[in-house]
Design an enzyme around this catalytic site. Structure first.
Site, mmCIF file in Angstrom:
data_model
loop_
_atom_site.group_PDB
_atom_site.id
_atom_site.type_symbol
_atom_site.label_atom_id
_atom_site.label_comp_id
_atom_site.label_asym_id
_atom_site.label_seq_id
_atom_site.Cartn_x
_atom_site.Cartn_y
_atom_site.Cartn_z
ATOM 1 N N SER A 73 0.831 -1.209 0.000
ATOM 2 C CA SER A 73 0.000 0.000 0.000
ATOM 3 C C SER A 73 0.865 1.258 0.000
ATOM 4 O O SER A 73 1.903 1.309 0.665
ATOM 5 C CB SER A 73 -0.876 -0.016 1.262
ATOM 6 O OG SER A 73 -1.360 1.277 1.519
ATOM 7 N N ASP A 75 0.287 3.770 1.537
ATOM 8 C CA ASP A 75 0.265 4.316 2.901
ATOM 9 C C ASP A 75 1.187 3.557 3.853
ATOM 10 O O ASP A 75 1.146 3.791 5.065
ATOM 11 C CB ASP A 75 -1.173 4.292 3.449
ATOM 12 C CG ASP A 75 -2.084 5.235 2.688
ATOM 13 O OD1 ASP A 75 -1.668 6.378 2.442
ATOM 14 O OD2 ASP A 75 -3.192 4.821 2.314
ATOM 15 N N HIS A 94 -6.830 2.103 7.377
ATOM 16 C CA HIS A 94 -7.074 3.435 6.816
ATOM 17 C C HIS A 94 -8.179 3.302 5.786
ATOM 18 O O HIS A 94 -8.158 2.383 4.966
ATOM 19 C CB HIS A 94 -5.806 3.972 6.163
ATOM 20 C CG HIS A 94 -6.038 5.237 5.380
ATOM 21 N ND1 HIS A 94 -6.618 6.355 5.940
ATOM 22 C CD2 HIS A 94 -5.770 5.565 4.092
ATOM 23 C CE1 HIS A 94 -6.702 7.299 5.022
ATOM 24 N NE2 HIS A 94 -6.199 6.851 3.891
ATOM 25 N N HIS A 96 -11.377 5.784 3.430
ATOM 26 C CA HIS A 96 -11.943 7.087 3.085
ATOM 27 C C HIS A 96 -13.454 7.023 3.325
ATOM 28 O O HIS A 96 -14.235 7.503 2.508
ATOM 29 C CB HIS A 96 -11.635 7.450 1.637
ATOM 30 C CG HIS A 96 -10.192 7.775 1.389
ATOM 31 N ND1 HIS A 96 -9.721 8.209 0.183
ATOM 32 C CD2 HIS A 96 -9.112 7.743 2.199
ATOM 33 C CE1 HIS A 96 -8.408 8.415 0.254
ATOM 34 N NE2 HIS A 96 -8.022 8.129 1.474
ATOM 35 N N ASP A 119 -18.432 3.655 24.219
ATOM 36 C CA ASP A 119 -18.147 2.220 24.320
ATOM 37 C C ASP A 119 -16.793 1.871 23.698
ATOM 38 O O ASP A 119 -16.196 0.857 24.044
ATOM 39 C CB ASP A 119 -19.235 1.399 23.596
ATOM 40 C CG ASP A 119 -20.527 1.331 24.403
ATOM 41 O OD1 ASP A 119 -20.483 1.491 25.633
ATOM 42 O OD2 ASP A 119 -21.588 1.108 23.779
ATOM 43 N N HIS A 170 -8.319 14.593 4.795
ATOM 44 C CA HIS A 170 -8.006 13.319 4.141
ATOM 45 C C HIS A 170 -8.947 12.236 4.655
ATOM 46 O O HIS A 170 -9.916 11.915 3.964
ATOM 47 C CB HIS A 170 -6.517 13.013 4.398
ATOM 48 C CG HIS A 170 -6.032 11.754 3.786
ATOM 49 N ND1 HIS A 170 -4.707 11.396 3.763
ATOM 50 C CD2 HIS A 170 -6.685 10.732 3.200
ATOM 51 C CE1 HIS A 170 -4.576 10.228 3.160
ATOM 52 N NE2 HIS A 170 -5.755 9.803 2.814
ATOM 53 N N TYR A 228 -19.185 -5.892 30.534
ATOM 54 C CA TYR A 228 -20.029 -6.082 29.352
ATOM 55 C C TYR A 228 -19.681 -7.415 28.679
ATOM 56 O O TYR A 228 -18.513 -7.778 28.607
ATOM 57 C CB TYR A 228 -19.793 -4.915 28.384
ATOM 58 C CG TYR A 228 -20.553 -5.025 27.095
ATOM 59 C CD1 TYR A 228 -21.829 -4.490 26.966
ATOM 60 C CD2 TYR A 228 -19.989 -5.666 25.996
ATOM 61 C CE1 TYR A 228 -22.525 -4.589 25.778
ATOM 62 C CE2 TYR A 228 -20.681 -5.771 24.802
ATOM 63 C CZ TYR A 228 -21.946 -5.230 24.703
ATOM 64 O OH TYR A 228 -22.626 -5.334 23.525
HETATM 65 ZN ZN LIG Z 1 -6.049 7.872 2.078
#
Ligand SMILES: [Zn+2]
Length: 242
Positions: A73, A75, A94, A96, A119, A170, A228
């Site tokens: 990627s 990123d 990540h 969008h 939570d 972003h 919980y």
């Molecule tokens: Zn991005």
């Protein structure tokens, strides 16, 4: 190498389109093996329908590809920076996703307005400091990780208690103990972003969650006194048997 982790990261990536968190190829998940100091990440720009576990790319904590036929990627430097500076996280995602991107575009935190938020996230989810022109030119993706970490330091936030951030104009990054947990946190973030937007539409009165209600919900699910779900029920049963 890391076949089990590749399968987990592949499955976590495949959750993104199923959960409505990605359009086209806009998203990526990674997961790390801390003992080996290696992580596995989605390859760059491959359609989700064509993705296989074998396509996953293995990267070290210097950001170097250790194994994989495809490019990781784009990123990847952000993931590397976050793994190096948030030592207890096991997975990063990540996307969008549009409601979280809306807050990122407005450069606004996603505020804690309801118990769904509490939570999972103990504070508002911060919009990280915007990158400068120089930071973008120098090392865009690496500096994206850096500004997230810097924002957590500047605002004295705990990355385990608030496992997500928005990158200005972003989109969101979320993380967790595993790749699957990071995806879960990314989905919760998207849901609360949508809810917050509608809350702001409905009222201009302050809707901030009171600290006592935020504490109640966060600590119902996290920490040593969490109650919980079924985990405690099992441990109580085991305790009785002893
Ligand atoms: Zn991005």
């Amino acid at each position: 190498m890391l076949e089990q982790l590749k399968r987990e990261v592949y499955e976590a990536n495949m959750q993104l389109p199923k959960l409505g968190l990605v359009t086209f190829t806009w998203g990526n998940v990674s997961g790390i093996d801390r003992k080996q100091g290696l992580y596995v990440i989605k390859p760059s720009g491959v359609d989700y329908e064509k993705l296989t576990p074998e396509d996953m790319v293995v990267v070290n904590l210097k950001g170097e590809v250790v194994e994989g036929k495809l490019n990781p990627s784009s990123d990847t430097p952000t993931h590397t920076y976050l793994y190096n500076h948030f030592p207890k996280i096991g997975g990063i995602v990540h996307t969008h996703s549009p409601w979280a991107v809306s807050f990122a575009a407005a450069n606004m935190d996603i505020p804690a307005l309801n118990t769904t938020h509490a939570d999972t996230f103990y504070t508002d989810v911060p919009a990280a400091n915007a990158l400068t022109k120089e930071e973008i030119a120098e090392d865009y993706e690496g500096n994206t990780g850096k500004t997230i970490v810097q924002t957590f330091q500047d605002r004295h936030l705990d990355y385990e208690a608030t496992p997500a951030a928005l990158v200005s104009q972003h989109g969101p990054f979320a993380w967790g103990e595993t790749a699957a947990k990071a995806v879960y946190n990314a989905k919760v973030l998207e849901v609360v972003a949508q809810e917050d937007f509608h809350t702001f539409e409905l009222t201009h009165r302050s809707s901030e969650l009171p600290q006592y209600l935020l504490d109640k919900h966060y600590y119902r699910k996290h920490g040593k006194n969490a109650y919980y779900g079924q985990t405690n029920a099992q441990s109580k049963t085991h305790a009785k048997r002893k």
